[in-house]
Design a protein around this motif. Structure first.
Motif, PDB file in Angstrom:
ATOM      1  N   PHE A 280      66.922   8.115  73.133  1.00  0.00           N
ATOM      2  CA  PHE A 280      66.705   8.664  74.466  1.00  0.00           C
ATOM      3  C   PHE A 280      65.239   8.838  74.826  1.00  0.00           C
ATOM      4  O   PHE A 280      64.925   9.231  75.942  1.00  0.00           O
ATOM      5  N   GLY A 281      64.340   8.588  73.897  1.00  0.00           N
ATOM      6  CA  GLY A 281      62.912   8.710  74.190  1.00  0.00           C
ATOM      7  C   GLY A 281      62.451  10.132  74.396  1.00  0.00           C
ATOM      8  O   GLY A 281      61.431  10.381  75.039  1.00  0.00           O
ATOM      9  N   ALA A 282      63.182  11.094  73.836  1.00  0.00           N
ATOM     10  CA  ALA A 282      62.826  12.505  74.002  1.00  0.00           C
ATOM     11  C   ALA A 282      61.581  12.849  73.197  1.00  0.00           C
ATOM     12  O   ALA A 282      61.287  12.241  72.171  1.00  0.00           O
ATOM     13  N   LYS A 283      60.862  13.840  73.675  1.00  0.00           N
ATOM     14  CA  LYS A 283      59.782  14.444  72.905  1.00  0.00           C
ATOM     15  C   LYS A 283      60.403  15.624  72.165  1.00  0.00           C
ATOM     16  O   LYS A 283      60.957  16.533  72.780  1.00  0.00           O
ATOM     17  N   VAL A 284      60.355  15.591  70.842  1.00  0.00           N
ATOM     18  CA  VAL A 284      60.947  16.641  70.016  1.00  0.00           C
ATOM     19  C   VAL A 284      59.827  17.532  69.490  1.00  0.00           C
ATOM     20  O   VAL A 284      58.853  17.037  68.923  1.00  0.00           O
ATOM     21  N   VAL A 285      59.979  18.843  69.692  1.00  0.00           N
ATOM     22  CA  VAL A 285      58.973  19.810  69.281  1.00  0.00           C
ATOM     23  C   VAL A 285      59.621  20.809  68.327  1.00  0.00           C
ATOM     24  O   VAL A 285      60.604  21.464  68.683  1.00  0.00           O
ATOM     25  N   PHE A 286      59.087  20.907  67.116  1.00  0.00           N
ATOM     26  CA  PHE A 286      59.618  21.874  66.161  1.00  0.00           C
ATOM     27  C   PHE A 286      58.925  23.215  66.349  1.00  0.00           C
ATOM     28  O   PHE A 286      57.727  23.283  66.606  1.00  0.00           O
ATOM     29  N   MET A 287      59.706  24.292  66.207  1.00  0.00           N
ATOM     30  CA  MET A 287      59.246  25.643  66.487  1.00  0.00           C
ATOM     31  C   MET A 287      59.716  26.589  65.382  1.00  0.00           C
ATOM     32  O   MET A 287      60.762  26.359  64.778  1.00  0.00           O
ATOM     33  N   SER A 288      58.951  27.652  65.167  1.00  0.00           N
ATOM     34  CA  SER A 288      59.355  28.717  64.242  1.00  0.00           C
ATOM     35  C   SER A 288      58.689  30.008  64.713  1.00  0.00           C
ATOM     36  O   SER A 288      57.747  29.962  65.523  1.00  0.00           O
ATOM     37  N   PRO A 289      59.141  31.148  64.238  1.00  0.00           N
ATOM     38  CA  PRO A 289      58.474  32.389  64.627  1.00  0.00           C
ATOM     39  C   PRO A 289      56.983  32.338  64.262  1.00  0.00           C
ATOM     40  O   PRO A 289      56.620  32.077  63.117  1.00  0.00           O
ATOM     41  N   GLY A 290      56.145  32.506  65.248  1.00  0.00           N
ATOM     42  CA  GLY A 290      54.698  32.460  65.046  1.00  0.00           C
ATOM     43  C   GLY A 290      54.159  31.080  64.717  1.00  0.00           C
ATOM     44  O   GLY A 290      52.985  30.937  64.385  1.00  0.00           O
ATOM     45  N   GLY A 291      55.015  30.052  64.777  1.00  0.00           N
ATOM     46  CA  GLY A 291      54.588  28.703  64.414  1.00  0.00           C
ATOM     47  C   GLY A 291      54.276  28.562  62.940  1.00  0.00           C
ATOM     48  O   GLY A 291      53.607  27.615  62.520  1.00  0.00           O
ATOM     49  N   LYS A 292      54.771  29.500  62.127  1.00  0.00           N
ATOM     50  CA  LYS A 292      54.465  29.517  60.693  1.00  0.00           C
ATOM     51  C   LYS A 292      55.335  28.510  59.930  1.00  0.00           C
ATOM     52  O   LYS A 292      56.460  28.213  60.334  1.00  0.00           O
ATOM     53  N   PRO A 293      54.819  28.004  58.805  1.00  0.00           N
ATOM     54  CA  PRO A 293      55.613  27.093  57.982  1.00  0.00           C
ATOM     55  C   PRO A 293      56.906  27.755  57.516  1.00  0.00           C
ATOM     56  O   PRO A 293      56.935  28.957  57.242  1.00  0.00           O
TER      57      PRO A 293
END
Length: 195
Positions: free
Chosen positions: A33-46
């Motif tokens: 689908f050509g989506a932009k996938v963005v991974f997220m976490s609390p505070g952007g922490k590993p």
């Protein structure tokens, strides 16, 4: 898909996230689908998966840094069922207010139930008693569907942790309405070994 049709999909990962619950969704979204996938976490922490995969998400989960999202999927983790679960209500509320798609698989359905997002909607999880045991009495509990696949209602997609194929297909069908032929093809491709 053309640039104008490109959608941005947020994937929320917590420590202990389930490795098998998001790959079909993210891979299918980007590849087909050509989506932009963005991974997220609390505070952007590993965060680290059940299997030991360390993810370094690009963003946190605050609503003000994610206004560009067209959809968000919460991936299962036992963290959702405990006291360390983040408050996801502001982010989900922003996505819902703009008509976006929200998904929760496995233990992430607990956050949706506790946040009141199941009210008046058909939904599923890892079992009715399991969900009530972790979310308590929640609005919409009477509409629980005891099925082994994803359930979609009003752009909220829920699934048990054993249903990553139907979760991916239902989520993508909601993000890209009018693409049933393509989403059915993706679902058939993912499920071919079970035919």
């Amino acid at each position: 898909m053309t640039e104008q049709q490109q959608k941005t999909i947020g994937i929320v990962l917590l420590d202990g996230f389930a490795d098998w619950e998001f790959g079909l969704l993210t891979g299918g979204a980007a590849e087909h689908f050509g989506a932009k996938v963005v991974f997220m976490s609390p505070g952007g922490k590993p965060v680290k998966s059940i299997g030991g995969l360390e993810a370094r998400p690009a963003r946190g989960i605050s609503s003000d840094e994610n206004e560009d999202l067209d959809a968000v999927a919460l991936i299962g983790s036992d963290t959702w069922t405990g006291d360390a679960a983040p408050d996801i209500v502001p982010l989900i509320s922003v996505i819902r207010a703009k008509g976006g798609v929200v998904g929760g698989i496995c233990a992430a359905t607990v956050a949706l139930a506790k946040g009141g997002f199941m009210d008046g909607l058909l939904h599923t999880s890892n079992g009715s008693d399991w969900l009530k045991g972790h979310a308590g009495i929640y609005p919409g509990a009477a509409l629980y569907q005891d099925v082994p696949r994803a359930v979609s209602d009003s752009k909220i997609v829920t699934a048990p942790g054993t249903a990553p194929i139907s979760f991916a297909a239902e989520f993508l069908a909601n993000v890209y309405p009018g693409t049933a032929q393509m989403t059915d093809a993706v679902k058939a491709m993912f499920a071919a070994e079970h035919s």
